[in-house]
Design a protein around this motif. Structure first.
Motif, PDB file in Angstrom:
ATOM      1  N   SER A 143       0.807  -1.227   0.000  1.00  0.00           N
ATOM      2  CA  SER A 143       0.000   0.000   0.000  1.00  0.00           C
ATOM      3  C   SER A 143       0.837   1.273   0.000  1.00  0.00           C
ATOM      4  O   SER A 143       0.298   2.364  -0.209  1.00  0.00           O
ATOM      5  CB  SER A 143      -0.938   0.004   1.207  1.00  0.00           C
ATOM      6  OG  SER A 143      -0.201  -0.116   2.413  1.00  0.00           O
ATOM      7  N   ARG A 144       2.143   1.158   0.219  1.00  0.00           N
ATOM      8  CA  ARG A 144       2.978   2.369   0.202  1.00  0.00           C
ATOM      9  C   ARG A 144       3.077   2.973  -1.197  1.00  0.00           C
ATOM     10  O   ARG A 144       3.389   4.153  -1.349  1.00  0.00           O
ATOM     11  CB  ARG A 144       4.374   2.061   0.738  1.00  0.00           C
ATOM     12  CG  ARG A 144       5.127   1.022  -0.052  1.00  0.00           C
ATOM     13  CD  ARG A 144       6.426   0.636   0.605  1.00  0.00           C
ATOM     14  NE  ARG A 144       7.505   1.535   0.227  1.00  0.00           N
ATOM     15  CZ  ARG A 144       8.775   1.149   0.107  1.00  0.00           C
ATOM     16  NH1 ARG A 144       9.102  -0.107   0.381  1.00  0.00           N
ATOM     17  NH2 ARG A 144       9.697   1.997  -0.248  1.00  0.00           N
ATOM     18  N   GLN A 157       0.995   4.180  -3.585  1.00  0.00           N
ATOM     19  CA  GLN A 157      -0.385   4.587  -3.830  1.00  0.00           C
ATOM     20  C   GLN A 157      -0.650   4.969  -5.282  1.00  0.00           C
ATOM     21  O   GLN A 157      -1.791   4.993  -5.729  1.00  0.00           O
ATOM     22  CB  GLN A 157      -0.743   5.770  -2.922  1.00  0.00           C
ATOM     23  CG  GLN A 157      -0.952   5.380  -1.467  1.00  0.00           C
ATOM     24  CD  GLN A 157      -2.247   4.586  -1.282  1.00  0.00           C
ATOM     25  OE1 GLN A 157      -3.335   5.105  -1.492  1.00  0.00           O
ATOM     26  NE2 GLN A 157      -2.123   3.315  -0.913  1.00  0.00           N
ATOM     27  N   GLN A 158       0.405   5.272  -6.027  1.00  0.00           N
ATOM     28  CA  GLN A 158       0.225   5.658  -7.426  1.00  0.00           C
ATOM     29  C   GLN A 158       0.295   4.463  -8.381  1.00  0.00           C
ATOM     30  O   GLN A 158       0.237   4.635  -9.595  1.00  0.00           O
ATOM     31  CB  GLN A 158       1.286   6.686  -7.830  1.00  0.00           C
ATOM     32  CG  GLN A 158       2.704   6.140  -7.947  1.00  0.00           C
ATOM     33  CD  GLN A 158       3.315   5.752  -6.606  1.00  0.00           C
ATOM     34  OE1 GLN A 158       2.879   6.225  -5.564  1.00  0.00           O
ATOM     35  NE2 GLN A 158       4.296   4.877  -6.631  1.00  0.00           N
ATOM     36  N   SER A 179      -6.735  -1.058  -1.576  1.00  0.00           N
ATOM     37  CA  SER A 179      -6.481   0.297  -1.075  1.00  0.00           C
ATOM     38  C   SER A 179      -5.748   1.179  -2.079  1.00  0.00           C
ATOM     39  O   SER A 179      -5.512   2.355  -1.788  1.00  0.00           O
ATOM     40  CB  SER A 179      -5.658   0.213   0.220  1.00  0.00           C
ATOM     41  OG  SER A 179      -4.311  -0.186  -0.059  1.00  0.00           O
ATOM     42  N   LEU A 180      -5.382   0.632  -3.235  1.00  0.00           N
ATOM     43  CA  LEU A 180      -4.631   1.406  -4.234  1.00  0.00           C
ATOM     44  C   LEU A 180      -5.605   2.148  -5.135  1.00  0.00           C
ATOM     45  O   LEU A 180      -6.266   1.543  -5.987  1.00  0.00           O
ATOM     46  CB  LEU A 180      -3.733   0.475  -5.054  1.00  0.00           C
ATOM     47  CG  LEU A 180      -2.691  -0.314  -4.250  1.00  0.00           C
ATOM     48  CD1 LEU A 180      -1.971  -1.312  -5.151  1.00  0.00           C
ATOM     49  CD2 LEU A 180      -1.698   0.620  -3.577  1.00  0.00           C
TER      50      LEU A 180
END
Length: 713
Positions: A584-585, A587-588, A608-609
């Motif tokens: 999830s780090r 995000q792009q 979550s992306l």
């Protein structure tokens, strides 16, 4: 020895195992592999007998033995005659062999049929022996060649060496063939490659009452001993078994027996089986004109009524035309018409089926005008797989007729089947800078000098040093893939390529890190088979990196520890890669490929992306998934599991496009009915054997590969 890994196990002829026993054969092989994990194994088979990747799960590498080219045949002929000259003291006889060698080299080059017959080591050796035996005169057709070989092996070899009545038995050529036919036909009918000695003895015993001249010479045991010892066709590999020295002669003799027994239904009912292909062709050659016509008509009719076997049956009928002396014109027309409905090929599988029927197929292959891209590649693959001089000439004509802006990728695959320099000069040079080049050996590497500047090059199969890799590359190269980096001591040589954007590195056995990549303008990096302890810290020094692939990288356990820049928009994770913890780090992220089994927690991170648009899965279970709202393109590569189409609308509610490759999926039936409720969906299916629910979609919403055929299209 096997336990210590000091043995080599050779398993020859999987194609000679009956089809219903091949799964058991694979289980047997896998049992051996498990028992002797450090031993090397080599398994051979005709390609059509088992599917591609049949033993891939057991870490086998597939190689293809190509037909011998004209150059190969020349080398073989030279070595055969060199061997024949050993031990000959007569100067005249040695000079005679020199003359035979020179004459045979010229004859093989000049006669297409003979070149085709000589394309395997067995047949080339037979041609050499017959040429010597016949003092320089050879038969022209395959059937005549077999007939001459039988005559030489069964009778003339002993008679001309003054060996009389061996084992107390003297058989004429006709008598020997009659008895051998019985044995061959029993093996064919019963799908066996060998028989018990008792069975062979019983077959000979049953034949002798009708062969009084043979029966008077001795009991069945003596006759069978003579056939094994003197015919040159039978052997006794163990005390209790009998078989033919080569399947070719078994099929030839069995085909004669089938025609004499009028077993036409038996031949046609087995015509879809690759083990019966040569039997069918030779039966048509042995049959009288009316019988040949009848057999061909039955082949065509069965192909018309059985779509699953249609390509093989119709192409077999077309290939068999060349074996028949006379064919009724209407039946010939039907065979040619049916074959043309299968032309051009549209997939690798269709191309391989065509190529297996031999060089005669080249006469049916079309030129590129009006062909779709999948057809162009399949035609090129067909000709390349045939691999003869005639196939090379076809490839030259075909590529010269292609549109100037085209660059068929199949040409690179074809390159490995021909002389590297010649193929690069004659064919690839016209596509310089347009095709991604694949280098698999040193001959191809040296030929790179003819193809500069290449924009994308892959080095695979063989290991190359840094100097060997860079020798013929231009600074303009933009993509470089090195899958065997075992001989690389550092990566500084890559700085010679200032515009390099895509890089693949594998098996960096002599390195512990990728620090030398710092400062390169890489946007896409793939790492394969990195050992434990390998450092990926230098990833943070690649500011332009947006795509990363990790396959079997043992030094990384979880994505939390991956030092990749947060600018990544594409992440590809293969088997043996890290867990998804920490995904999830990024995000792009827009594209995600996973060849692993995601957990429910993994799916939550995926969901979550916010910018994730494309996802590719191979090992998965959607019952563990949570809804992923952002994805619009789903690619599935199911491996021996159901596609789970019923769960897709719930997990990916906003899909616009789905691609499913069913090549390794199980079962071979896919039900796409649940996907019909997804409005505006475009669906692409590859290698789906049976599809349920097609009628629920509009024709332009579903794309199938290979494109389906009917009798008329």
């Amino acid at each position: 020895m096997l336990t210590q890994g000091q043995g080599l196990v050779l398993v020859d002829g999987i194609d000679e195992v009956p089809q219903d026993q091949r799964r058991a054969t694979r289980d047997w092989l896998e049992g051996l592999l498990a028992a002797y994990q450090d031993t090397a194994f080599m398994v051979t088979t005709r390609p059509s007998a088992v599917p591609e990747g049949w033993l891939a799960a057991s870490r086998f590498t597939e190689l293809t033995v190509r037909p011998m080219s004209a150059a190969d045949i020349g080398v073989f002929v030279g070595r055969w005659h060199t061997a024949a000259r050993r031990g000959i003291e007569s100067a005249d006889e040695r000079a005679h062999l020199d003359g035979l060698e020179s004459a045979l080299r010229m004859t093989v080059r000049a006669q297409r049929d003979l070149a085709q017959l000589s394309s395997t080591p067995l047949m080339c050796a037979l041609v050499c022996a017959l040429h010597r035996d016949r003092r320089g005169h050879l038969p022209h057709s395959r059937m005549e060649l077999y007939q001459a070989a039988l005559s030489m092996l069964i009778v003339r070899r002993d008679r001309e060496r003054s060996i009389d009545v061996p084992e107390g038995i003297q058989l004429t050529e006709h008598q020997s063939i009659k008895l051998l036919q019985r044995l061959a036909y029993w093996l064919i009918r019963n799908r066996q490659t060998e028989m018990d000695y008792a069975t062979a003895l019983a077959l000979i015993s049953d034949a002798l009452p009708a062969m009084q001249a043979v029966a008077e010479q001795g009991p069945p045991q003596q006759v069978l001993a003579h056939l094994i010892g003197r015919s040159g066709l039978l052997r006794q590999p163990t005390a209790d078994t009998v078989d033919f020295v080569h399947r070719t002669f078994q099929d030839y003799l069995g085909a004669i027996a089938a025609i004499e027994a009028h077993d036409f239904p038996l031949l046609i009912n087995n015509a879809h089986d690759d083990q019966w292909e040569d039997v069918i062709r030779m039966a048509i050659a042995h049959a009288r004109p009316a019988e040949s016509t009848d057999l061909l008509h039955r082949l065509i009719t069965r192909g018309d009524t059985e779509p699953e076997h249609r390509p093989r049956l119709h192409l077999l009928a077309q290939a068999s035309l060349h074996y028949a002396t006379e064919i009724e014109p209407h039946t010939r027309h039907l065979a040619e018409q049916r074959a043309r409905t299968l032309m051009p090929p549209r997939s690798q599988e269709e191309a391989d089926t065509l190529a297996a029927l031999g060089p005669g197929i080249l006469d049916l292959l079309p030129q590129p005008r009006g062909l779709e891209n999948d057809e162009i590649d399949a035609v090129l693959r067909t000709a390349a797989t045939i691999g003869s001089d005639q196939a090379y000439a076809f490839l030259q004509r075909f590529t010269q007729s292609l549109p100037p802006d085209s660059a068929p990728p199949e040409l690179i695959t074809a390159w490995q089947r021909f002389d590297a320099d010649q193929f690069a000069q004659d064919i690839l040079l016209a596509y310089k800078g347009k095709l991604p080049i694949h280098v698999q050996n040193h001959e191809q590497r040296k030929a790179l000098r003819l193809l500069k500047p290449a924009r994308e090059v892959t080095f695979d199969e063989e290991e190359f040093t840094a100097d060997e890799i860079t020798e013929h590359l231009s600074p303009e190269i933009r993509a470089l893939h090195i899958y065997k980096g075992d001989r690389l001591r550092n990566l500084m040589f890559l700085h010679a390529f200032p515009v390099l954007r895509r890089l693949t590195l594998g098996h960096l056995e002599q390195l512990t890190n990728i620090d030398d990549l710092s400062g390169l303008p890489l946007s896409d990096l793939t790492l394969v088979n990195l050992p434990e302890g390998f450092s990926l810290a230098a990833l943070v020094s690649l500011p332009d990196l947006t795509a990363l692939g990790l396959y079997r990288c043992l030094s990384l356990e979880r994505l939390t520890d991956l030092p990749a820049p947060e600018s990544l928009t594409s992440l590809r994770l293969g088997p043996g890669g890290p867990s998804l913890t920490g995904l999830s780090r990024w995000q792009q992220l827009r594209e995600l490929t996973m060849h692993m089994q995601p957990t429910t927690e993994d799916w939550r991170q995926i969901a979550s992306l916010p910018h994730l648009r494309e996802i590719c899965l191979s090992l998965y279970d959607l019952t563990q998934a949570v809804p992923v709202q952002a994805v619009t393109y789903l690619r599935l590569l199911p491996k021996e599991i159901p596609v789970q189409a019923d769960l897709i609308p719930e997990i990916f509610p906003n899909l616009e496009k789905i691609f499913i490759n069913c090549l390794e999926a199980a079962p071979d039936t896919i039900d796409i009915t649940p996907l019909a409720r997804m409005k505006g969906l475009t669906l692409s299916l590859s290698f789906a054997n049976r599809i349920i629910g097609l009628e629920e979609f509009s024709p332009d919403a579903v794309h199938l590969h290979p494109r389906p055929r009917t009798l008329d299209t």
